[in-house]
Design a protein around this motif. Structure first.
Motif, short mmCIF file in Angstrom:
data_model
loop_
_atom_site.label_atom_id
_atom_site.label_comp_id
_atom_site.label_asym_id
_atom_site.label_seq_id
_atom_site.Cartn_x
_atom_site.Cartn_y
_atom_site.Cartn_z
N GLY A 79 -9.43 6.63 -1.25
CA GLY A 79 -8.79 5.37 -1.61
C GLY A 79 -9.68 4.52 -2.50
N PRO A 80 -9.25 3.33 -2.82
CA PRO A 80 -10.07 2.43 -3.63
C PRO A 80 -11.41 2.16 -2.95
N VAL A 96 -3.35 3.12 -3.51
CA VAL A 96 -3.04 4.43 -2.95
C VAL A 96 -4.20 4.93 -2.10
N ILE A 97 -3.86 5.44 -0.91
CA ILE A 97 -4.83 6.09 -0.03
C ILE A 97 -4.25 7.45 0.36
N VAL A 98 -4.97 8.51 0.03
CA VAL A 98 -4.56 9.87 0.38
C VAL A 98 -5.32 10.34 1.61
N ALA A 151 3.20 16.53 -6.97
CA ALA A 151 2.91 15.24 -7.59
C ALA A 151 2.33 14.31 -6.54
N SER A 152 1.32 13.56 -6.93
CA SER A 152 0.65 12.64 -6.00
C SER A 152 0.54 11.26 -6.63
N PRO A 153 0.73 10.21 -5.84
CA PRO A 153 0.53 8.86 -6.38
C PRO A 153 -0.91 8.61 -6.79
N LEU A 154 -1.85 9.43 -6.30
CA LEU A 154 -3.24 9.27 -6.68
C LEU A 154 -3.46 9.61 -8.15
N SER A 155 -2.52 10.31 -8.75
CA SER A 155 -2.62 10.69 -10.16
C SER A 155 -2.14 9.60 -11.11
N TRP A 215 0.83 -1.18 0.00
CA TRP A 215 0.00 0.00 0.00
C TRP A 215 0.88 1.25 0.00
N ILE A 216 0.37 2.34 -0.57
CA ILE A 216 0.98 3.66 -0.42
C ILE A 216 -0.03 4.55 0.28
N VAL A 217 0.33 5.02 1.47
CA VAL A 217 -0.49 5.99 2.19
C VAL A 217 0.19 7.35 2.04
N SER A 218 -0.52 8.32 1.48
CA SER A 218 0.09 9.60 1.13
C SER A 218 -0.58 10.73 1.92
N ASP A 219 0.16 11.32 2.84
CA ASP A 219 -0.31 12.45 3.64
C ASP A 219 0.00 13.73 2.85
#
Length: 395
Positions: A252-253, A230-232, A218-222, A200-204
């Motif tokens: 997230g998903p 990915v969960i932002v 840049a965000s992994p959500l893109s 998983w990638i959790v992005s704060d």
């Protein structure tokens, strides 16, 4: 007295990291004039339009129970915002609303890690990250963030620490405390590792709206290939100068969000409808205060860098975003904690020891850029004067 394992896992991770801040607060209460540069409070009040929105909502009876997912209007607004920003399809079913980023982080980490798992996170890190990881029962695996790389996390350093127990990578961009911003190439490289090792990638991304001019977010959500991992998490605390309203969310998903919903409902069963209405307005209208904060924080970071570089042996890392700058105080011969206490005692300036954010910052301190310009320049004068005595000792 019988206590659970979680209390032991979190022992020492609460207020112990904020000793200098508390000492400064105590001195203020005693009547001392302290310039407090410890905490990242926005330097402006919450916009009056948002105050009006929340009070109007209360007057209109928006004070009852709410949806466990969050109010539909707010989730729709967030979905539209993230779809515009990422260029990817984002639905309201991908969003859960929480009272602030911290609660969102707690819930999300409980959903991606547990006993026997490891979570990889850059060191230095925001002070509560170790706590949310340990609360889930997982172990934190620090990944060094190197000054020579602008404190941006390096994909190869992540991969070198991956084990069969690894379950997630916790990213922060823009980063607290360093102000570093990951590049699209950084995100792509980290994404390839996450796919390769099924992480998983959790992005704060709470500082997304406080990026300085000339820096690209840049965000992994893109990244379409990362959509299922990915969960932002974010909030309006920084972007809209509304930290006390405690209004945040996760994106997230759909499958993850649905699975996390019972945990969210067990914790709080929805946030306050009147705050959700205010937050919806904030998201739909954008922030009227973020542009000014960006300019002021960037300017203060530049002034701090120029003044300390010119007039002291202290070294300033200039941030690319956010509310803080890091100062390397190794030239004083003290570690960051001793330096912060000494500076507070002698000059009535309060800064945060770097070690509060990870062992790699043992000889650094974090300086908030959020005090007014007059106090900021006075603090710079006092920091320079304080450093002169150490230069004289080594001359």
């Amino acid at each position: 007295m019988r206590l659970t394992d979680v209390t032991r896992r979190l022992a020492g991770l609460g207020g112990a990291k904020w000793t200098v801040y508390q000492k400064a607060r105590d001195q203020v209460a005693e009547g001392h004039r302290i310039i407090d540069m410890t905490i990242g409070e926005p330097d402006v009040a919450t916009p009056s339009g948002l105050i009006d929105a929340v009070t109007d909502a209360m007057k209109q009876g928006r004070t009852g129970y709410s949806s466990g997912r969050g109010e539909r209007g707010l989730r729709d607004a967030l979905a539209a915002r993230y779809a515009r920003r990422t260029g990817q399809p984002i639905s309201s079913d991908q969003i859960l609303c929480f009272p602030g980023t911290q609660t969102a982080l707690y819930a999300v980490l409980m959903g991606v890690a547990e006993a026997g798992c490891e979570v990889l996170v850059g060191d230095p890190m925001y002070a509560t990250y170790e706590g949310v990881i340990r609360a889930a029962g997982a172990d934190m695996v620090p990944v060094p963030l190197r000054p020579e790389n602008g404190f941006r996390i390096v994909a190869e350093d992540i991969e070198a620490r991956i084990t069969p127990r690894s379950s997630a990578i916790l990213l922060t961009s823009p980063h607290n405390p360093t102000g570093a911003v990951l590049t699209p190439d950084d995100i792509a490289a980290i994404g390839r590792i996450a796919i390769k090792h099924d992480l998983w990638i959790v992005s704060d991304e709470v500082y997304e709206d406080l990026i300085f001019d000339g820096v690209e977010f840049a965000s992994p959500l893109s990244v379409p290939e990362l959509a299922d991992r990915v969960i932002v998490v974010s909030s309006i605390s920084k972007s809209h100068a509304a930290p006390g309203f405690r209004s945040g969310w996760s994106v997230g998903p759909v499958a993850f969000t649905n699975a996390l919903l019972p945990l969210s409902e067990s914790m709080l069963f929805g946030n306050q409808p009147f705050i959700a209405d205010m937050t919806e307005q904030a998201i739909r209208q954008g922030s009227e205060v973020a542009p000014g904060m960006r300019r002021r924080f960037a300017d203060r970071a530049g002034r701090l860098h120029d003044r300390l570089s010119r007039d002291s042996a202290l070294k300033v890392h200039r941030p690319q975003a956010g509310m803080f700058a890091l100062v390397d105080v190794a030239a004083t011969g003290m570690n960051g904690n001793d330096y912060a206490l000494h500076l507070l005692e002698q000059e009535q300036v309060a800064v945060m020891p770097g070690a509060s954010f990870g062992s790699s910052l043992d000889t650094w301190v974090r300086v908030a850029l959020t005090v007014n310009d007059v106090d900021f320049d006075t603090a710079c004068d006092r920091i320079v004067a304080h450093a002169e005595q150490f230069l004289e000792q080594t001359a």
